[in-house]
Design a protein around this motif. Structure first.
Motif, PDB file in Angstrom:
ATOM      1  N   ALA A 138      49.526  -0.537 -23.413  1.00  0.00           N
ATOM      2  CA  ALA A 138      48.240  -0.995 -23.954  1.00  0.00           C
ATOM      3  C   ALA A 138      47.321  -1.335 -22.786  1.00  0.00           C
ATOM      4  CB  ALA A 138      48.426  -2.205 -24.853  1.00  0.00           C
ATOM      5  N   LEU A 139      46.029  -1.365 -23.070  1.00  0.00           N
ATOM      6  CA  LEU A 139      45.028  -1.560 -22.024  1.00  0.00           C
ATOM      7  C   LEU A 139      43.875  -2.376 -22.583  1.00  0.00           C
ATOM      8  CD1 LEU A 139      43.651  -0.785 -19.285  1.00  0.00           C
ATOM      9  CD2 LEU A 139      42.928   1.329 -20.384  1.00  0.00           C
ATOM     10  N   ASP A 140      43.435  -3.350 -21.787  1.00  0.00           N
ATOM     11  CA  ASP A 140      42.278  -4.152 -22.192  1.00  0.00           C
ATOM     12  C   ASP A 140      41.314  -4.230 -21.016  1.00  0.00           C
ATOM     13  OD1 ASP A 140      40.888  -5.834 -24.083  1.00  0.00           O
ATOM     14  OD2 ASP A 140      41.325  -7.496 -22.726  1.00  0.00           O
ATOM     15  N   VAL A 141      40.043  -4.007 -21.293  1.00  0.00           N
ATOM     16  CA  VAL A 141      39.022  -4.035 -20.247  1.00  0.00           C
ATOM     17  C   VAL A 141      37.927  -5.000 -20.659  1.00  0.00           C
ATOM     18  CG1 VAL A 141      37.440  -2.690 -18.819  1.00  0.00           C
ATOM     19  CG2 VAL A 141      39.483  -1.608 -19.768  1.00  0.00           C
ATOM     20  N   THR A 142      37.585  -5.921 -19.766  1.00  0.00           N
ATOM     21  CA  THR A 142      36.453  -6.815 -19.994  1.00  0.00           C
ATOM     22  C   THR A 142      35.554  -6.751 -18.765  1.00  0.00           C
ATOM     23  OG1 THR A 142      37.721  -8.679 -19.094  1.00  0.00           O
ATOM     24  CG2 THR A 142      37.718  -8.391 -21.487  1.00  0.00           C
ATOM     25  N   SER A 143      34.262  -6.898 -18.997  1.00  0.00           N
ATOM     26  CA  SER A 143      33.332  -6.807 -17.881  1.00  0.00           C
ATOM     27  C   SER A 143      32.030  -7.517 -18.239  1.00  0.00           C
ATOM     28  CB  SER A 143      33.052  -5.348 -17.530  1.00  0.00           C
ATOM     29  OG  SER A 143      32.262  -5.248 -16.361  1.00  0.00           O
ATOM     30  N   GLU A 144      31.379  -8.020 -17.220  1.00  0.00           N
ATOM     31  CA  GLU A 144      30.090  -8.670 -17.411  1.00  0.00           C
ATOM     32  C   GLU A 144      29.197  -8.299 -16.239  1.00  0.00           C
ATOM     33  OE1 GLU A 144      28.253 -13.176 -17.968  1.00  0.00           O
ATOM     34  OE2 GLU A 144      30.402 -12.828 -18.166  1.00  0.00           O
ATOM     35  N   ILE A 145      27.986  -7.879 -16.580  1.00  0.00           N
ATOM     36  CA  ILE A 145      27.041  -7.473 -15.542  1.00  0.00           C
ATOM     37  C   ILE A 145      26.852  -8.608 -14.539  1.00  0.00           C
ATOM     38  CG2 ILE A 145      24.632  -6.886 -15.081  1.00  0.00           C
ATOM     39  CD1 ILE A 145      26.054  -4.566 -16.224  1.00  0.00           C
ATOM     40  N   GLY A 146      27.029  -8.288 -13.271  1.00  0.00           N
ATOM     41  CA  GLY A 146      26.814  -9.264 -12.204  1.00  0.00           C
ATOM     42  C   GLY A 146      27.992 -10.178 -11.931  1.00  0.00           C
ATOM     43  N   ARG A 147      29.054 -10.102 -12.759  1.00  0.00           N
ATOM     44  CA  ARG A 147      30.193 -11.010 -12.561  1.00  0.00           C
ATOM     45  C   ARG A 147      31.510 -10.284 -12.351  1.00  0.00           C
ATOM     46  NH1 ARG A 147      30.093 -16.383 -16.033  1.00  0.00           N
ATOM     47  NH2 ARG A 147      31.454 -16.863 -14.269  1.00  0.00           N
ATOM     48  N   GLY A 148      31.536  -8.991 -12.555  1.00  0.00           N
ATOM     49  CA  GLY A 148      32.752  -8.241 -12.275  1.00  0.00           C
ATOM     50  C   GLY A 148      33.467  -7.744 -13.510  1.00  0.00           C
TER      51      GLY A 148
END
Length: 583
Positions: free
Chosen positions: A422-432
């Motif tokens: 399984a794979l989970d991706v989280t991201s936020e502009i300017g924070r990584g």
């Protein structure tokens, strides 16, 4: 009237007046003599139950005891002045202390207290009246009758009010319960709708990925066939040139370019879950440690790579090369996303237990089932990604890099999906961004790919040996035949399984072996070999395919393959693999 109460208490220190009131109000159960005080003939009386007290304190005691027994008095006729004890005003006040419901009649022949003064002293204007002496017999009876009925009506109203309040409270609670139920049902419905939408999105995503996987696998397979022609033709051409010549150098570049293209095909096959794999128990921590030098080289010198490996991780069943590919891809992507400061890439390994709800919350749960996993987490403090980018990062050929090919992350996802991860991706502009990858733990026995004998040394020309080449791709057939004939073999070819079977059945030529493609129209490689073995049980066969050896050869269980030739191949590789057919 259900609350009827004709119990009356007469409180007066003057026995003459006291007895006169009692005789007037006496109950029929206790006959009273003809009233002499008022000099009037006897008249029918209501059913009053009359009781006596001659001082205020005695009256308070009797009223309190009666209320405790559940037989309260409805009315008390109280004389205003009763020396030497407490007067009527104080008596009334104390009566209300022991029985707040009793109606009080203040009997007085004096006018030294005005109504206002009496009201100030007694307070309750709705539970007392003044009866002036001397009083009329009818007035006394009417007053007693009115006040006992008032007492009964007060009790009835109170009971009705209590019942009404109870019903209102009960109905209010029912409405509150109904509202709570509606809220729960609404929340449950909203949750179910959310889960349905989430499930629908996951189904659509799965279908999209499957479609892309089939597309990528098909493209890679077709490209491998084309590359087989390119690489094989270049190898054949090199045999006709002088080593080191300009043409020879050009052909070297063609071979290298074809090999690089083959690597791209391998990434596409990995995305489709059909790449070359060699599954075994993998110690993820050991693999990361072995790759440390490469990992540090992937991160800019002014950036920091922090690695935290949890000790004692269980093994996972996977291809070490594929796990290394996943780690390298994620670290390289994280390093390339770094902008500004701090410039940090963090790699963690952990033992992780995932429930069904945990998996459902992941962005790409795939077909993973709840249980224990070995997790690899790569995070960075880089530029982050927008929602649109997050939605497309695993699409083949999608890239945000100027020089990127868009196959790295899609291959990562294919590798994870192929191993049940399984794979989970989280991201936020300017924070990584954070990539959280999970591979199921276990050391389950994996059925190994068939072990073929080592390649035989090149044999002298064998014009007596005929090899049948079966492939639906003309370029592959042509290259294979040219290479085999150059080695001294005679060849026959067929564009599909049906023609191959007909050729073996009808030809008088003794066929020494068959070089057989896996995927063909009508009859595939498995069906073709079964049909050929029905005609020639001793016929040797080498399978060729652009798919993974383990996956491809497992379909031939019990058919006795003699070798596997991975597409695209060079002439030297072909020579080694088919030598077994001429032995």
């Amino acid at each position: 009237m259900p609350f009827r109460n004709h119990r009356v208490l007469v409180v007066d220190d003057n026995r003459s007046v006291h007895d006169g009131i009692c005789r007037t109000l006496a109950s029929p159960h206790k006959p009273a003599p003809e009233p002499e005080l008022f000099h009037e003939p006897a008249t029918p009386k209501p059913d009053f139950q009359v009781y006596s007290a001659f001082q205020g304190t005695e009256a308070v005691q009797r009223v309190g005891e009666a209320r405790e027994r559940g037989t309260p008095f409805a009315v008390a006729f109280v004389d205003l002045r009763m020396p030497p004890g407490i007067d009527g005003v104080e008596t009334a006040t104390k009566l209300w202390q022991v029985d707040p419901d009793i109606q009080v009649v203040i009997c007085t022949a004096y006018s030294d207290l005005t109504w206002s003064e009496m009201s100030t002293k007694l307070g309750r204007t709705d539970q007392w009246v003044i009866l002036h002496k001397p009083f009329d017999r009818i007035e006394l009876l009417q007053l007693a009758q009115a006040l006992t009925e008032k007492w009964a009506l007060t009790q009835q109203a109170r009971a009705q009010m209590a019942d009404l309040e109870s019903r209102v409270a009960r109905r209010t609670q029912e409405l509150v319960d109904a509202l709570d139920k509606l809220k729960r049902e609404a929340a449950e419905r909203a949750r179910a709708e959310h889960e349905q939408r989430s499930l629908q999105r996951k189904v659509e995503e799965t279908q999209r990925l499957e479609s892309l996987g089939v597309l990528a696998g098909g493209i890679a397979h077709d490209f491998n066939n084309i590359l087989t022609g390119v690489l094989g033709s270049a190898s054949l051409a090199k045999l006709e040139t002088t080593p080191g010549s300009l043409i020879d150098q050009h052909l070297d570049r063609i071979e290298k370019s074809a090999c690089r293209a083959a690597e791209l095909c391998e990434q596409m096959l990995a995305y489709a879950g059909k790449g070359r794999i060699a599954v075994k128990a993998v110690d993820v921590n050991a693999l990361v440690k072995d790759t440390l030098e490469l990992l540090h080289a992937s991160v800019p010198r002014d950036a920091n790579l922090s690695i935290d490996l949890e000790a004692g991780l269980p093994p996972t069943m996977a291809d070490p090369a594929r796990i290394r590919q996943v780690v390298m891809n994620l670290v390289i992507n994280a390093a390339e996303a770094l902008t500004g400061h701090p410039r940090q890439v963090t790699l963690l390994t952990r033992r992780t237990k995932l429930t069904q709800s945990d998996l459902a919350a992941m962005s790409h749960p795939g077909d993973a089932v709840p249980g224990e996993f070995v997790s690899i987490q790569v995070s960075d403090t880089g530029c982050g990604m927008s929602r649109e980018t997050l939605r497309r990062i695993f699409d083949p050929f999608f890239t945000t890099k100027f020089t990127g090919r868009g196959l790295g992350l899609c291959a990562v996802q294919g590798i994870i999906r192929a191993r049940g991860g399984a794979l989970d991706v989280t991201s936020e502009i300017g924070r990584g961004s954070r990539f959280f990858v999970c591979f199921p733990t276990g050391t389950a026995e994996i059925r190994p790919a068939p072990v073929f004998p080592p390649p035989a040394p090149a044999l002298p020309a064998r014009p007596d040996v005929t090899i049948l080449v079966v492939d639906d791709e003309p370029t592959v057939r042509d290259v294979a035949e040219l290479a085999l004939r150059r080695q001294g073999f005679r060849t026959l070819s067929a564009p599909d399984g049906a023609q191959a079977v007909a050729l073996v059945r009808d030809t008088q030529t003794r066929i020494g072996g068959v070089l057989l493609d896996l995927t063909m129209p009508e009859l595939d490689g498995v069906s073709t070999l079964k049909a050929l073995r029905a005609l020639r049980p001793d016929l040797k066969a080498v399978l060729m395919s652009g798919y993974d050896q383990s996956e491809a050869t497992q379909r031939f269980d019990g058919l006795g393959l003699h070798g596997f030739l991975q597409k695209p191949f060079t002439i030297d590789t072909l020579r080694q693999k088919v030598a077994i057919l001429a032995s």
